[in-house]
Design an enzyme around this catalytic site. Sequence first.
Site, PDB file in Angstrom:
ATOM      1  N   GLU A  42       0.852  -1.196   0.000  1.00  0.00           N
ATOM      2  CA  GLU A  42       0.000   0.000   0.000  1.00  0.00           C
ATOM      3  C   GLU A  42       0.887   1.245   0.000  1.00  0.00           C
ATOM      4  OE1 GLU A  42      -2.588   2.570   3.205  1.00  0.00           O
ATOM      5  OE2 GLU A  42      -2.551   0.386   3.440  1.00  0.00           O
ATOM      6  N   LYS A 130     -10.833  -2.162   7.209  1.00  0.00           N
ATOM      7  CA  LYS A 130      -9.597  -1.839   7.923  1.00  0.00           C
ATOM      8  C   LYS A 130      -9.974  -1.285   9.291  1.00  0.00           C
ATOM      9  CE  LYS A 130      -7.210   2.009   7.258  1.00  0.00           C
ATOM     10  NZ  LYS A 130      -6.298   3.047   6.715  1.00  0.00           N
TER      11      LYS A 130
END
Length: 214
Positions: A42, A130
Amino acid sequence: MASLPVSGPSITGVVAIVRLRGTAAPDALVDALVDGGVTFLEVTATTPGACATIERWRRRRPEARVGMGTVRTPDDARAAISAGAHFLVTPTTVPGVLAVAGEHGVPVACGALTPTEIDQAWRLGADVVKVFPVASVGGPDYLRAVRDPLPEVPLLPTGGVDRGNIRAYASAGAVGVGVGSSLVSEHAVVGEHWDDLRARARSFVDAWKETADA
Protein backbone atom coordinates in the site's frame (compact mmCIF):
# COMPACT_ATOMS: atom_id res chain seq x y z
CA MET A 1 -27.13 1.12 -0.47
CA ALA A 2 -25.00 -1.56 -2.12
CA SER A 3 -25.72 -5.21 -1.52
CA LEU A 4 -23.50 -7.22 0.79
CA PRO A 5 -20.33 -8.53 -0.88
CA VAL A 6 -20.60 -12.16 -1.84
CA SER A 7 -16.98 -13.01 -2.63
CA GLY A 8 -14.18 -13.63 -0.15
CA PRO A 9 -11.71 -10.93 0.88
CA SER A 10 -9.30 -9.88 -1.84
CA ILE A 11 -6.74 -8.27 0.48
CA THR A 12 -5.17 -10.77 2.85
CA GLY A 13 -2.01 -11.52 4.80
CA VAL A 14 0.65 -8.93 5.50
CA VAL A 15 0.03 -5.56 3.82
CA ALA A 16 3.09 -3.29 3.90
CA ILE A 17 2.13 0.37 4.30
CA VAL A 18 4.59 2.67 2.56
CA ARG A 19 4.12 6.10 4.09
CA LEU A 20 7.07 8.38 3.40
CA ARG A 21 7.13 12.11 3.99
CA GLY A 22 10.35 13.47 2.57
CA THR A 23 11.20 11.16 -0.29
CA ALA A 24 9.62 9.16 -3.09
CA ALA A 25 9.67 5.39 -2.66
CA PRO A 26 12.66 3.88 -4.51
CA ASP A 27 12.37 0.72 -6.55
CA ALA A 28 14.83 -1.04 -4.24
CA LEU A 29 12.10 -0.90 -1.59
CA VAL A 30 9.61 -2.96 -3.56
CA ASP A 31 12.34 -5.47 -4.33
CA ALA A 32 13.21 -5.84 -0.63
CA LEU A 33 9.57 -6.26 0.42
CA VAL A 34 8.59 -8.70 -2.32
CA ASP A 35 11.81 -10.71 -1.96
CA GLY A 36 10.93 -10.93 1.75
CA GLY A 37 7.56 -12.44 0.88
CA VAL A 38 5.25 -9.41 1.20
CA THR A 39 3.15 -9.15 -1.95
CA PHE A 40 0.47 -6.64 -0.85
CA LEU A 41 1.93 -3.14 -0.92
CA GLU A 42 0.00 0.00 0.00
CA VAL A 43 1.58 3.26 -1.17
CA THR A 44 -0.16 6.12 0.60
CA ALA A 45 -1.38 9.06 -1.44
CA THR A 46 0.63 11.35 0.86
CA THR A 47 3.92 9.74 -0.19
CA PRO A 48 5.71 11.90 -2.79
CA GLY A 49 5.14 10.58 -6.31
CA ALA A 50 2.66 7.93 -5.17
CA CYS A 51 0.94 7.47 -8.54
CA ALA A 52 4.24 7.21 -10.41
CA THR A 53 5.47 4.69 -7.84
CA ILE A 54 2.41 2.49 -8.34
CA GLU A 55 2.87 2.57 -12.10
CA ARG A 56 6.55 1.59 -11.85
CA TRP A 57 6.12 -1.09 -9.19
CA ARG A 58 3.38 -2.84 -11.12
CA ARG A 59 5.72 -3.22 -14.07
CA ARG A 60 8.79 -4.04 -11.98
CA ARG A 61 7.21 -6.72 -9.80
CA PRO A 62 4.13 -8.09 -11.57
CA GLU A 63 3.67 -10.74 -8.88
CA ALA A 64 2.91 -8.00 -6.33
CA ARG A 65 -0.44 -6.32 -5.68
CA VAL A 66 0.21 -2.59 -5.43
CA GLY A 67 -2.52 -0.35 -4.07
CA MET A 68 -2.99 3.22 -2.94
CA GLY A 69 -3.72 4.18 0.64
CA THR A 70 -5.14 7.32 2.28
CA VAL A 71 -7.73 7.57 -0.49
CA ARG A 72 -10.27 10.09 0.79
CA THR A 73 -12.19 11.41 -2.22
CA PRO A 74 -13.59 10.14 -5.51
CA ASP A 75 -10.88 12.14 -7.31
CA ASP A 76 -8.23 10.37 -5.23
CA ALA A 77 -9.78 7.07 -6.26
CA ARG A 78 -9.79 7.98 -9.95
CA ALA A 79 -6.13 9.06 -9.82
CA ALA A 80 -5.13 5.82 -8.11
CA ILE A 81 -7.07 3.67 -10.56
CA SER A 82 -5.60 5.57 -13.51
CA ALA A 83 -2.15 4.80 -12.10
CA GLY A 84 -3.04 1.11 -12.09
CA ALA A 85 -3.71 0.55 -8.38
CA HIS A 86 -4.79 -3.03 -7.71
CA PHE A 87 -6.75 -1.93 -4.64
CA LEU A 88 -7.62 1.14 -2.57
CA VAL A 89 -7.33 1.71 1.17
CA THR A 90 -9.22 4.49 2.94
CA PRO A 91 -8.88 5.91 6.47
CA THR A 92 -12.66 6.33 6.66
CA THR A 93 -15.69 5.06 4.76
CA VAL A 94 -16.59 7.34 1.84
CA PRO A 95 -19.50 6.14 -0.34
CA GLY A 96 -18.19 8.14 -3.33
CA VAL A 97 -14.87 6.29 -3.21
CA LEU A 98 -16.68 2.96 -3.08
CA ALA A 99 -18.82 3.99 -6.05
CA VAL A 100 -15.81 4.90 -8.21
CA ALA A 101 -14.00 1.70 -7.23
CA GLY A 102 -17.10 -0.36 -7.95
CA GLU A 103 -17.37 1.12 -11.45
CA HIS A 104 -13.86 -0.13 -12.19
CA GLY A 105 -13.97 -3.41 -10.28
CA VAL A 106 -11.24 -2.35 -7.84
CA PRO A 107 -11.45 -3.72 -4.28
CA VAL A 108 -11.45 -1.35 -1.32
CA ALA A 109 -10.34 -1.75 2.29
CA CYS A 110 -12.42 0.86 4.11
CA GLY A 111 -11.29 2.32 7.41
CA ALA A 112 -13.68 1.99 10.36
CA LEU A 113 -13.37 1.54 14.11
CA THR A 114 -16.62 1.06 16.03
CA PRO A 115 -18.92 -1.92 15.44
CA THR A 116 -21.45 0.41 13.81
CA GLU A 117 -18.84 1.87 11.46
CA ILE A 118 -17.47 -1.57 10.60
CA ASP A 119 -20.91 -2.96 9.79
CA GLN A 120 -21.80 0.12 7.74
CA ALA A 121 -18.58 -0.08 5.70
CA TRP A 122 -19.30 -3.74 4.93
CA ARG A 123 -22.90 -3.06 3.92
CA LEU A 124 -21.82 -0.20 1.66
CA GLY A 125 -19.59 -2.58 -0.28
CA ALA A 126 -16.14 -2.65 1.29
CA ASP A 127 -14.28 -5.82 0.32
CA VAL A 128 -12.35 -5.71 3.60
CA VAL A 129 -12.78 -3.43 6.62
CA LYS A 130 -9.60 -1.84 7.92
CA VAL A 131 -10.00 -1.58 11.70
CA PHE A 132 -8.06 1.61 12.41
CA PRO A 133 -6.47 2.66 14.70
CA VAL A 134 -6.90 -0.72 16.34
CA ALA A 135 -4.17 -0.42 18.99
CA SER A 136 -5.91 2.56 20.57
CA VAL A 137 -9.00 0.52 21.47
CA GLY A 138 -7.57 -2.76 22.69
CA GLY A 139 -5.74 -4.42 19.80
CA PRO A 140 -6.34 -8.16 19.35
CA ASP A 141 -8.84 -8.33 22.21
CA TYR A 142 -10.96 -5.65 20.57
CA LEU A 143 -10.80 -7.40 17.21
CA ARG A 144 -11.92 -10.66 18.77
CA ALA A 145 -14.83 -8.92 20.50
CA VAL A 146 -15.96 -7.28 17.24
CA ARG A 147 -15.81 -10.54 15.33
CA ASP A 148 -18.28 -12.22 17.67
CA PRO A 149 -21.33 -10.24 16.45
CA LEU A 150 -19.92 -9.60 12.94
CA PRO A 151 -18.37 -12.95 11.98
CA GLU A 152 -18.84 -12.56 8.22
CA VAL A 153 -16.98 -9.24 7.99
CA PRO A 154 -13.31 -9.64 6.92
CA LEU A 155 -11.20 -7.47 9.22
CA LEU A 156 -7.77 -5.98 8.53
CA PRO A 157 -6.39 -4.48 11.77
CA THR A 158 -4.08 -1.52 11.20
CA GLY A 159 -2.31 0.90 13.50
CA GLY A 160 0.24 -0.39 15.99
CA VAL A 161 0.74 -3.82 14.40
CA ASP A 162 4.25 -5.15 14.98
CA ARG A 163 6.16 -8.41 15.23
CA GLY A 164 5.19 -8.74 18.87
CA ASN A 165 1.43 -8.86 18.27
CA ILE A 166 0.95 -10.12 14.72
CA ARG A 167 0.33 -13.69 15.90
CA ALA A 168 -2.35 -12.46 18.29
CA TYR A 169 -4.16 -10.69 15.43
CA ALA A 170 -4.03 -13.84 13.31
CA SER A 171 -5.40 -15.86 16.23
CA ALA A 172 -8.17 -13.29 16.72
CA GLY A 173 -9.48 -14.00 13.22
CA ALA A 174 -8.04 -11.15 11.12
CA VAL A 175 -7.81 -11.84 7.38
CA GLY A 176 -4.63 -9.79 7.28
CA VAL A 177 -2.76 -6.96 8.97
CA GLY A 178 -1.72 -3.53 7.79
CA VAL A 179 1.85 -2.89 8.92
CA GLY A 180 3.38 0.58 8.77
CA SER A 181 6.51 1.96 10.39
CA SER A 182 7.41 -1.24 12.24
CA LEU A 183 8.10 -2.70 8.79
CA VAL A 184 8.76 0.25 6.46
CA SER A 185 10.34 3.14 8.34
CA GLU A 186 11.54 6.34 6.71
CA HIS A 187 14.89 5.84 8.45
CA ALA A 188 15.40 2.44 6.83
CA VAL A 189 14.44 3.70 3.38
CA VAL A 190 16.60 6.83 3.50
CA GLY A 191 19.50 4.76 4.86
CA GLU A 192 18.98 2.13 2.13
CA HIS A 193 18.85 -0.70 4.65
CA TRP A 194 17.49 -3.15 2.09
CA ASP A 195 18.81 -6.32 3.73
CA ASP A 196 17.19 -5.31 7.02
CA LEU A 197 13.91 -4.50 5.30
CA ARG A 198 13.96 -7.84 3.49
CA ALA A 199 14.56 -9.66 6.77
CA ARG A 200 11.81 -7.70 8.51
CA ALA A 201 9.38 -8.55 5.74
CA ARG A 202 10.24 -12.22 5.99
CA SER A 203 9.80 -12.24 9.76
CA PHE A 204 6.32 -10.69 9.49
CA VAL A 205 5.24 -13.12 6.78
CA ASP A 206 6.57 -16.14 8.64
CA ALA A 207 4.87 -15.07 11.89
CA TRP A 208 1.57 -14.52 10.10
CA LYS A 209 1.64 -17.81 8.23
CA GLU A 210 2.58 -19.98 11.17
CA THR A 211 -0.49 -18.76 13.07
CA ALA A 212 -3.04 -18.11 10.31
CA ASP A 213 -2.33 -21.45 8.62
CA ALA A 214 -2.36 -23.45 11.85
